[in-house]
Write an enzyme that holds these catalytic residues in place. Structure first.
Site, mmCIF file in Angstrom:
data_model
loop_
_atom_site.group_PDB
_atom_site.id
_atom_site.type_symbol
_atom_site.label_atom_id
_atom_site.label_comp_id
_atom_site.label_asym_id
_atom_site.label_seq_id
_atom_site.Cartn_x
_atom_site.Cartn_y
_atom_site.Cartn_z
ATOM 1 N N SER A 143 -17.514 26.034 96.445
ATOM 2 C CA SER A 143 -16.177 26.854 96.288
ATOM 3 C C SER A 143 -15.984 28.288 97.099
ATOM 4 C CB SER A 143 -16.026 27.275 94.762
ATOM 5 O OG SER A 143 -14.889 27.563 94.348
ATOM 6 N N ASP A 166 -13.071 21.177 93.006
ATOM 7 C CA ASP A 166 -13.945 22.141 93.297
ATOM 8 C C ASP A 166 -15.404 21.641 92.945
ATOM 9 O OD1 ASP A 166 -15.339 24.747 92.343
ATOM 10 O OD2 ASP A 166 -13.678 25.644 92.722
#
Length: 316
Positions: free
Chosen positions: A64, A186
């Site tokens: 991320s 993510d």
């Protein structure tokens, strides 16, 4: 194995750069993400960059926002990228719940990546025969509900899409990202601190940089229940992985802090317990600047405790 083995390797490589080609080690720097909390791991890492220690790593890997930090290490621009967090998260065109009122994702992930590309030319990392650390970014494969370290970028579009995929927050950033024939979310859903992915890529020594103090972990609150229901519709295994994230996080970080993880020597850099952490989508630029300054100071202090003397003329 112990953290001292990582320190010894860093010292040897910094004073004898040619040792990198013959010491048989594969040193990885691993970044936790967390949206705006990525400014914390970026600030800690910046202290290593000032010392020239990130010049001697073989692999930069992150999840991320940590994927952005890893890309910055591979480009040698972690310091400037750390400061860019303030600009990005205070920009209402890129981040803000008011965006949902006009049917837009709360986080414009593609816009964030485009802003970073415009400033730092991330796509230089996709150039053939590029020198510097290998880059890997971790995203969650929706179909398998497993973290995958994306490497071997085929070109600029593939690279930027991989960084975007790594930070595709469920619900907040819109639908899963399509890349390489698969759907991605993510990486923090399944591996917020991607040390095991680093080991799979051959790391023998790891520097793990977290965005949370040692002993803390992601929580699971009311908003997370909404995310869990969304993930269940995509793949029930994703919901299970998301619910298990806090306990898995604690176990991973505690193992890294012990000095050895999966047969690799490990060194942990974490923010102090009294550092005020921003929320994932924190917007106040003044608070973000204070957080960055505190993280850099903490990184410098930890590096000093490990025996590394700071440069005499430090910025910031």
């Amino acid at each position: 194995m112990a953290a001292s083995e990582v320190v010894d390797l860093l010292m040897r490589r910094r004073t004898q750069p040619d040792a990198m080609r013959s010491d048989g080690a594969r040193l990885a720097v691993v970044f936790e993400g967390g949206g705006a909390r990525g400014i914390v791991s970026a600030g800690l890492g910046r202290a290593l960059e000032e010392l020239g220690l990130l010049d001697v790593v073989d692999l930069a890997i992150g999840t991320s926002a940590g994927a952005v930090n890893a890309a910055a290490v591979a480009l040698g621009v972690l310091g400037p990228v750390a400061e860019t967090y303030v600009e990005i998260f205070s920009d209402r065109q890129l981040v803000g719940f008011e965006r949902a009122l006009v049917a837009r994702p709360v986080v414009d992930g593609r816009g964030v990546v485009a802003r970073l590309e415009d400033r730092f030319r991330l796509t230089d990392l996709a150039a053939p025969r590029r020198r510097g650390p290998e880059l890997a970014v971790v995203a969650t494969d929706v179909e398998s509900a497993a973290p995958v370290a994306l490497t071997g970028f085929t070109g600029p579009r593939d690279l930027l899409a991989a960084i975007h995929a790594s930070g595709s927050l469920p619900l907040l950033a819109g639908p899963p990202t399509r890349l390489r024939g698969r759907s991605w979310l993510d990486g923090g859903l399944t591996e917020p601190v991607p040390v095991h992915s680093a080991l799979q890529l051959g790391a023998t020594h790891v520097i793990v940089v977290t965005s949370r103090p040692l002993g803390t972990a992601p929580s699971f609150g009311h908003a997370d229940k909404v995310v869990a229901r969304y993930l269940r519709r995509l793949n029930p295994a994703l919901e299970t992985a998301y619910r298990q994230r806090p306990s898995r996080y604690r176990a991973t970080v505690a193992t890294v802090a012990s000095g050895s993880v999966g047969g690799a020597a490990s060194l942990l850099l974490a923010p102090p317990s009294d550092l005020r952490l921003p929320s994932r989508l924190h917007r106040d630029p003044r608070m973000l600047w204070r957080t960055l300054a505190a993280a850099i100071a903490a990184g410098r202090a930890q590096a000093g405790n490990l025996g590394f003397s700071p440069p005499s003329d430090l910025p910031f």
